[in-house]
Design a protein around this motif. Structure first.
Motif, PDB file in Angstrom:
ATOM      1  N   PRO A  60       4.077   1.711  -4.089  1.00 39.93           N
ATOM      2  CA  PRO A  60       3.312   0.540  -4.536  1.00 39.93           C
ATOM      3  C   PRO A  60       2.731   0.725  -5.943  1.00 39.93           C
ATOM      4  O   PRO A  60       2.363  -0.243  -6.589  1.00 39.93           O
ATOM      5  N   ASP A  61       2.681   1.951  -6.405  1.00 40.49           N
ATOM      6  CA  ASP A  61       2.117   2.204  -7.728  1.00 40.49           C
ATOM      7  C   ASP A  61       3.022   1.762  -8.861  1.00 40.49           C
ATOM      8  O   ASP A  61       2.566   1.519  -9.963  1.00 40.49           O
ATOM      9  N   THR A  62       4.324   1.727  -8.599  1.00 41.94           N
ATOM     10  CA  THR A  62       5.223   1.500  -9.723  1.00 41.94           C
ATOM     11  C   THR A  62       6.020   0.203  -9.610  1.00 41.94           C
ATOM     12  O   THR A  62       6.919  -0.029 -10.388  1.00 41.94           O
ATOM     13  N   VAL A  63       5.675  -0.629  -8.644  1.00 41.41           N
ATOM     14  CA  VAL A  63       6.403  -1.894  -8.499  1.00 41.41           C
ATOM     15  C   VAL A  63       6.187  -2.737  -9.759  1.00 41.41           C
ATOM     16  O   VAL A  63       5.074  -2.851 -10.248  1.00 41.41           O
ATOM     17  N   THR A  64       7.281  -3.303 -10.270  1.00 40.41           N
ATOM     18  CA  THR A  64       7.129  -4.045 -11.521  1.00 40.41           C
ATOM     19  C   THR A  64       6.638  -5.471 -11.252  1.00 40.41           C
ATOM     20  O   THR A  64       6.735  -5.984 -10.150  1.00 40.41           O
ATOM     21  N   ASP A  65       6.110  -6.090 -12.316  1.00 44.29           N
ATOM     22  CA  ASP A  65       5.462  -7.391 -12.159  1.00 44.29           C
ATOM     23  C   ASP A  65       6.432  -8.472 -11.708  1.00 44.29           C
ATOM     24  O   ASP A  65       6.082  -9.340 -10.907  1.00 44.29           O
ATOM     25  N   ASP A  76       0.620  -8.915  -1.916  1.00 44.55           N
ATOM     26  CA  ASP A  76       0.540  -8.134  -3.155  1.00 44.55           C
ATOM     27  C   ASP A  76       1.233  -6.781  -2.971  1.00 44.55           C
ATOM     28  O   ASP A  76       1.863  -6.524  -1.948  1.00 44.55           O
ATOM     29  N   ASN A  77       1.088  -5.938  -3.968  1.00 38.32           N
ATOM     30  CA  ASN A  77       1.856  -4.685  -3.940  1.00 38.32           C
ATOM     31  C   ASN A  77       1.511  -3.797  -2.746  1.00 38.32           C
ATOM     32  O   ASN A  77       2.304  -2.980  -2.333  1.00 38.32           O
ATOM     33  N   LEU A  78       0.322  -3.973  -2.184  1.00 39.65           N
ATOM     34  CA  LEU A  78      -0.030  -3.173  -1.016  1.00 39.65           C
ATOM     35  C   LEU A  78       0.429  -3.846   0.272  1.00 39.65           C
ATOM     36  O   LEU A  78       0.802  -3.186   1.236  1.00 39.65           O
ATOM     37  N   GLN A  82       3.637  -3.034   3.710  1.00 40.06           N
ATOM     38  CA  GLN A  82       3.104  -3.057   5.072  1.00 40.06           C
ATOM     39  C   GLN A  82       3.734  -4.165   5.899  1.00 40.06           C
ATOM     40  O   GLN A  82       4.035  -3.988   7.078  1.00 40.06           O
ATOM     41  N   PHE A 150       7.194   6.210   1.392  1.00 35.65           N
ATOM     42  CA  PHE A 150       5.985   5.406   1.529  1.00 35.65           C
ATOM     43  C   PHE A 150       4.858   6.190   2.199  1.00 35.65           C
ATOM     44  O   PHE A 150       3.698   6.087   1.812  1.00 35.65           O
ATOM     45  N   VAL A 153       1.928   7.964   0.253  1.00 35.89           N
ATOM     46  CA  VAL A 153       0.742   7.343  -0.339  1.00 35.89           C
ATOM     47  C   VAL A 153      -0.205   6.815   0.738  1.00 35.89           C
ATOM     48  O   VAL A 153      -1.286   6.328   0.432  1.00 35.89           O
ATOM     49  N   VAL A 154       0.228   6.913   1.997  1.00 33.59           N
ATOM     50  CA  VAL A 154      -0.602   6.344   3.059  1.00 33.59           C
ATOM     51  C   VAL A 154      -1.687   7.324   3.477  1.00 33.59           C
ATOM     52  O   VAL A 154      -1.419   8.507   3.671  1.00 33.59           O
TER      53      VAL A 154
ATOM     54  N   LYS B 240       2.069   3.292 -17.153  1.00 34.22           N
ATOM     55  CA  LYS B 240       2.062   3.159 -15.692  1.00 34.22           C
ATOM     56  C   LYS B 240       2.222   4.521 -15.027  1.00 34.22           C
ATOM     57  O   LYS B 240       1.544   4.823 -14.048  1.00 34.22           O
ATOM     58  N   VAL B 244      -0.465   6.585 -12.653  1.00 30.01           N
ATOM     59  CA  VAL B 244      -0.224   7.127 -11.316  1.00 30.01           C
ATOM     60  C   VAL B 244      -0.688   8.573 -11.240  1.00 30.01           C
ATOM     61  O   VAL B 244      -1.382   8.969 -10.295  1.00 30.01           O
ATOM     62  N   GLY B 249      -3.383   4.151 -10.537  1.00 33.13           N
ATOM     63  CA  GLY B 249      -2.186   3.305 -10.479  1.00 33.13           C
ATOM     64  C   GLY B 249      -2.442   2.018  -9.727  1.00 33.13           C
ATOM     65  O   GLY B 249      -3.581   1.688  -9.389  1.00 33.13           O
ATOM     66  N   GLN B 250      -1.336   1.319  -9.457  1.00 33.18           N
ATOM     67  CA  GLN B 250      -1.473  -0.015  -8.869  1.00 33.18           C
ATOM     68  C   GLN B 250      -2.028  -0.020  -7.457  1.00 33.18           C
ATOM     69  O   GLN B 250      -2.560  -1.032  -7.006  1.00 33.18           O
ATOM     70  N   VAL B 251      -1.909   1.101  -6.777  1.00 28.29           N
ATOM     71  CA  VAL B 251      -2.431   1.137  -5.416  1.00 28.29           C
ATOM     72  C   VAL B 251      -3.935   0.897  -5.417  1.00 28.29           C
ATOM     73  O   VAL B 251      -4.492   0.322  -4.495  1.00 28.29           O
ATOM     74  N   LEU B 305      -4.100   1.813   1.714  1.00 31.11           N
ATOM     75  CA  LEU B 305      -2.898   2.148   2.477  1.00 31.11           C
ATOM     76  C   LEU B 305      -3.174   3.326   3.402  1.00 31.11           C
ATOM     77  O   LEU B 305      -4.027   4.128   3.131  1.00 31.11           O
TER      78      LEU B 305
END
Ligand code: ATP
Ligand code: MG
Lengths: 613, 305
Positions: A60-65, A76-78, A82, A150, A153-154, B240, B244, B249-251, B305
């Protein structure tokens, strides 16, 4: 290429998310919900997310816009990962039997009665089918890859449990699908003078020579495959026929039947795969299911699967057995399709199967197997060109590149599709069933593009890229334009105006195949461009001349005569440096830069002459 | 809900963004309150355009209250007292918008048990009276931050939803600094843990907001040359990755506020008039404020998350 994979995939994602997600993932579409269609629907999102780095959703940190924007209906990205996880969980759950263990691979609504109107029994709809084994392999590999990344990051315990549960269910489904594939592999042995044998001999005997000579030569050509089938294929279906192969006058064919073969032994495995149900399918290969199975097995041995370590030891063992059958099948059909020293049987359209059914579509499936072999043995450009000719011819004959303004039978392959009977499907009572395929266009697209990236021959490559453009053109006018499912496939009337205009409901079967095309195209675009030796030579010569003239200008000392000139020459120097740096990889770019430099330098030289005159 | 606004460095846009956030929340019908805890440079008065507290109040502000000099800090009803015409026409259905200013010409001061106690009382009361309470701390590691970390660890505030938002600019140095402010030595997590917070729980309550971000994809960047756009894209990608590795980052991202021409020149609230009537501010900026204002009080959006 006219095809723009990124934009078009995003468009499909946008439409898929819009259609599929309404407060939860809704399976369905044309042809109804079943274990295959539902997987195809999920793969419309999961396949690009798995295959193309820019489309990954597991980090989810690197998903592009632009990806986030396209999947907005999913959150959203989070939320996206899920909710996808939830949808995957629901799928795995939906296709697990009441014992909560046995995965279900039923064909369901994709089965239809051979005689329209006959009532199909529930037991028949529940029969496992190879298409479901195969797509389950693809889907579960995608899932396992997804959860492995995934989960890193959980941190929330509840979410982590869910991730683990999905991974566990996916693993069980994967193992069971592999066992299913091992139980639907088939070796059909027959004598040369049986109806099967006669058809096979007719196919390979393009030069019309004496039958016994051809049979002998064919047996010789297949000797090695024959021996390995006999000695190495020891588990699952297809193992018991090995001993028969050595009898004189015997011929055979191998590949995958449509489901678990009648009397197929169970696979002994330490893994929990649930109940291994008895099979009913005919003990003979079907070209369609063979191709589908080969694709799945290829995914099992892909670089991604190996690098990410997606298989556990037991799965790796089963994968090895499948890999063996993969290689034998591929070699078998390549041997048949390119037999003889004149025209290849493959070039004799349409391909006629041993049961007497003939379709251009079969020629396409065989081409695919031939290409896979050619990839393995690094075939010559001349041989690749022959396959290219076949693909072009197929596009023409199936009215993809040739216009069709009046109703004609050739269009049936697109709509309503080809039907072929599933022998043995009436064993549990009820009518005989048939299978329908309508994916000639996307399949042809994939093969065309594959061939383009396999050949190193410029003209063949251009031809194949042009052909893939035309097929894409054809596919893109078949997108659904109106109604809720706009932006997805398939609307055949878009290409063939005289077809019934209805059918504006999404077919996940078709849409998933279009997605595969785009993924394929993205991979091809990511490969370095084909380098032309000619361009390379020109670039080198141009650069030499430009360098030389540039050095002369510097020597003349004009650089110290004025700020403007000095800056100009420095810029020329920088451009030359750039051209040198790229010329090996991109000689075309180097040529363009060198030409501009030469023009600039020549202006100086010309001006100098004007001075004297 | 109480939101503590901090930033990695000075001048990131923390005060301007926070002010616009409470303004948007009031417009969305919530009772919103802004507590100016930036004792070194109280600027909220200027942003809300309150003439007599441009650089802080005079002896009756938060600083004096915490120091124990007065029983209650002054509260200003922004709708009534602002000099800005377009703010004074308070639309129907909007919530209260209150500023509790700091004092002019004071500095930071270290925490004492008395200060922390008064801070606890202030926050408990504010949380009861308002839907959203935004506390503008100062930049970096500050006494104000330490005081509120101590206060929020107290049982009186145990049931109050407290959240932390770190504002930072979208550059290499700011990304590194923002990560360090939270995770680094003597950062928010360190100090919070020292005062009795559970580290993992506190970490779940921290999110980041990127301010004044230039979006190369936006249409108003048409003046940039193609080469510049390509370069920006590469830069963005690198940032970006850097984000991270620095755990910003985006999280953990709550929102992105685009670079806005009006805010670049002037610290102020962006009203709808600025977008539609004067057409000086960008609609995108206001939308970003609007979205962030909704998201920041949405408990689901804080679910990690
Ligand atoms: N989105 C934006 N676009 C352009 N400029 C902005 C934006 N947000 C804030 N600014 C400008 O950045 C500057 C710093 O903003 P602000 O005073 O809010 O920062 P701060 O983090 O509160 O600083 P300090 O630490 O000094 O209190 C101001 O001039 C402000 O107008
Ligand atoms: Mg400030």
């Amino acid at each position: 290429m006219q095809i723009k994979p990124r934009q078009q995939l995003l468009d499909i994602w946008r439409a898929t998310a819009r259609v599929s997600y309404r407060d939860g993932w809704v399976p369905g579409g044309l042809g109804g919900s079943n274990s295959i269609s539902d997987a195809e629907q999920l793969l419309c999102i999961m396949a690009p997310a798995t295959e193309i780095p820019l489309f990954r959703l597991d980090q989810p940190d690197t998903v592009t816009d632009d990806v986030l924007e396209a999947l907005r209906p999913l959150g959203d990205n989070l939320q996206i990962p899920q909710r996808l996880l939830r949808a995957l969980y629901d799928y795995l759950h939906r296709y697990t039997a009441a014992d909560k263990i046995t995965p279900i691979f039923s064909g369901g609504t994709y089965f239809s009665p051979e005689q329209g109107g006959d009532k199909v029994e529930q037991e028949q709809l529940d029969m496992d089918v190879v298409d479901s084994f195969s797509i389950s392999v693809t889907l579960t590999l995608a899932i396992i890859g997804f959860t492995k990344v995934f989960r890193q990051v959980v941190t929330r315990a509840a979410l982590l449990r869910q991730v683990e549960e999905v991974e566990q269910m996916a693993n069980r489904r994967l193992t069971a699908a592999m066992a299913g594939l091992l139980r639907s592999f088939t070796v059909n042995v027959f004598t040369a003078d049986s109806p099967f044998g006669q058809e096979l001999v007719r196919t390979v005997n393009q030069e019309r020579r004496a039958t016994h000579v051809v049979v002998d030569e064919l047996r010789l050509a297949l000797r090695e495959i024959n021996a390995r089938l006999r000695d190495d294929v020891t588990i699952g279906s297809g193992a018991s026929e090995g001993s028969e192969l050595d009898n004189p006058n015997r011929l055979f064919e191998c590949g995958w039947s449509w489901g678990v073969v009648r009397d197929a032994p169970k696979i002994e495995t330490s893994a929990e795969v649930g109940e291994q149900r008895d099979g009913v399918a005919q003990n003979a290969p079907y070209l369609y299911f063979t191709t589908v199975a080969l694709d799945a097995i290829q995914a099992l041995s892909s670089e991604r699967t190996r690098l990410l370590g997606l298989l556990d030891p037991e799965q790796a063992r089963l994968a090895q057995s499948l890999q063996l059958r993969f290689e034998l099948t591929r070699s078998y059909w390549t041997t048949i399709a390119t037999f003889g020293s004149g025209r290849w049987p493959l070039e004799d359209l349409p391909w006629r199967a041993t049961d007497g059914i003939e379709f251009d579509y079969f020629s396409l499936l065989i081409s695919g197997m031939v290409m896979q072999s050619m990839l393995a043995v690094r075939a010559t450009n001349a041989n690749l060109r022959r396959v290219a000719d076949v693909l072009e011819e197929l596009a023409n004959r199936s009215r993809i590149t040739r216009r069709s303004t009046e109703p004609e039978t050739a269009v049936g392959v697109h709509f309503p599709g080809l039907h072929f009977p599933l022998e043995g499907s009436d064993a549990l009572g009820g009518p005989g069933l048939q299978w329908t395929v309508a994916d000639i266009s996307p399949t042809l697209f994939k093969r065309t593009l594959n061939l383009a990236s396999m050949t190193t021959d410029g003209p063949t490559r251009s031809r194949m890229l042009e052909l893939s453009d035309s097929i894409w053109q054809h596919l893109s006018i078949r997108v659904i334009r109106h109604g809720d499912d706009h932006g997805l496939w398939d609307w055949a009337a878009g290409a063939y105006a005289y077809l019934p205009n209805g059918g504006s409901q999404v077919s996940w079967y078709y849409t998933k195949r279009v997605v595969d095309c785009l993924v394929n195209a993205a991979n091809v675009i990511n490969e370095p461009p084909l380098r032309s030796e000619l361009l390379l030579q020109i670039a080198a010569d141009l650069l030499n001349e430009a360098d030389h003239l540039y050095d002369r200008e510097l020597l003349s000392g004009i650089a110290i005569r004025g700020e403007a000139l000095r800056v100009d020459l420095e810029r020329v120097g920088a451009e030359l440096k750039r051209a040198r740096a790229v010329y090996r990889e991109r000689p075309g770019v180097a040529v363009a830069v060198a030409e501009e430099v030469l023009r600039k330098l020549d202006r100086l030289a010309a001006a100098r002459r004007a001075d004297i005159g | 809900m109480i939101i503590f606004a901090t930033s990695d460095k000075g001048g990131t846009g923390r005060s301007v963004t926070s002010s616009n956030l409470v303004y948007r929340q009031a417009l969305q019908g919530k009772d919103a309150c802004y507590l100016d805890f930036d004792f070194g440079s109280p600027t909220a008065g200027a942003i809300f355009d309150l003439s007599d507290v441009q650089a802080g109040s005079d002896g009756d502000g938060l600083h004096s209250y915490l120091a124990g000099a007065i029983p209650e800090p002054r509260r200003i009803n922004v709708w009534a007292e602002t000099q800005r015409e377009s703010l004074r026409n308070r639309p129907a259905g909007v919530g209260r918008l209150t500023l509790v200013p700091s004092d002019r010409g004071r500095g930071e001061f270290p925490s004492t048990p008395g200060i922390v106690q008064r801070c606890v009382e202030l926050l408990v009361r504010a949380d009861e009276e308002y839907d959203v309470v935004l506390v503008d701390l100062s930049a970096g590691r500050s006494y104000a931050t330490e005081i509120v970390l101590e206060a929020t660890a107290r049982p009186e505030l145990a049931d109050v939803e407290a959240r932390w938002v770190v504002f930072h600019r979208w550059t290499r140095q700011h990304i590194v600094a923002a990560g360090s402010l939270v995770h680094g030595a003597r950062g928010i997590l360190d100090i919070g843990t020292a005062h009795g917070h559970k580290r993992a729980e506190l970490a779940e309550k921290v999110r980041f907001v990127r301010t004044a971000v230039l979006d190369p994809a936006a249409s108003d960047q048409a003046a940039l040359r193609p080469e510049q756009l390509v370069w920006l894209d590469v830069c963005n990608m690198r940032l970006k990755d850097l984000a991270v590795t620095n755990k910003v980052g985006q999280v953990k991202l709550l929102g992105i506020i685009p670079l806005d021409p009006v805010l670049q020149w002037q610290e102020q609230l962006l009203t709808n008039d600025d977008v539609w009537l004067h057409r000086t501010a960008n609609e995108r900026t206001v939308n970003a404020f609007e979205d962030l204002a909704k998201k920041i009080v949405d408990v689901d959006a804080w679910e990690g998350l």
